[in-house]
Design an enzyme around this catalytic site. Sequence first.
Site, PDB file in Angstrom:
ATOM      1  CB  CYS A 156      -0.437   2.073   5.800  1.00 42.63           C
ATOM      2  SG  CYS A 156      -1.109   0.504   5.155  1.00 42.63           S
ATOM      3  CB  CYS A 164      -0.898  -0.012   1.238  1.00 42.97           C
ATOM      4  SG  CYS A 164      -1.885   1.489   1.439  1.00 42.97           S
ATOM      5  CB  CYS A 221      -5.105  -0.580   2.226  1.00 41.07           C
ATOM      6  SG  CYS A 221      -3.859  -1.104   3.431  1.00 41.07           S
ATOM      7  CB  CYS A 241      -4.260   2.705   5.893  1.00 37.47           C
ATOM      8  SG  CYS A 241      -3.968   2.713   4.106  1.00 37.47           S
ATOM      9  CB  CYS A 252      -8.802  -4.472 -11.711  1.00 35.46           C
ATOM     10  SG  CYS A 252      -8.481  -3.288 -13.003  1.00 35.46           S
TER      11      CYS A 252
END
Length: 136
Positions: free
Chosen positions: A49, A46, A95, A98, A118
């Site tokens: 984070c 991510c 995510c 976060c 995707c």
Amino acid sequence: MAKQDNSSSHENTLTEMQRYVTQEHGTEPPYSGKLLHNKDEGIYHCLICRAPLFLSDSKYDSGCGWPSFYQPFSPEAIRYLEDDSHGMQRVEIRCGSCDAHLGHVFPDGPQPTGERFCVNSASLSFTDDNGNKTLG
């Protein structure tokens, strides 16, 4: 899980596209992402984070214009939400750590999962097996 406001901690470091995608649930133009054609071995994280999201082993070329994966790093890595925007019924992925917007998952991927995650490059960072980092 309550939505966390990640924009303030990254306000001065995110590009306009990264902010649009991760904080405003936007979509980058197809075939424009820096990580679309990345073939290096490593882990996709991510951007916000740094939580691990996908292994390079699960990445494949779906031809859709965005990085595609057939499975997440772990079941907890991804949060799933119904998305009825734009007159479509889709499943948004965020995510799991976060709540940053990543993209969508579709039931048209390869085996063994049959899923296509995707993902916007702008929501990812990539660390190769040598520790080199690339931002999406």
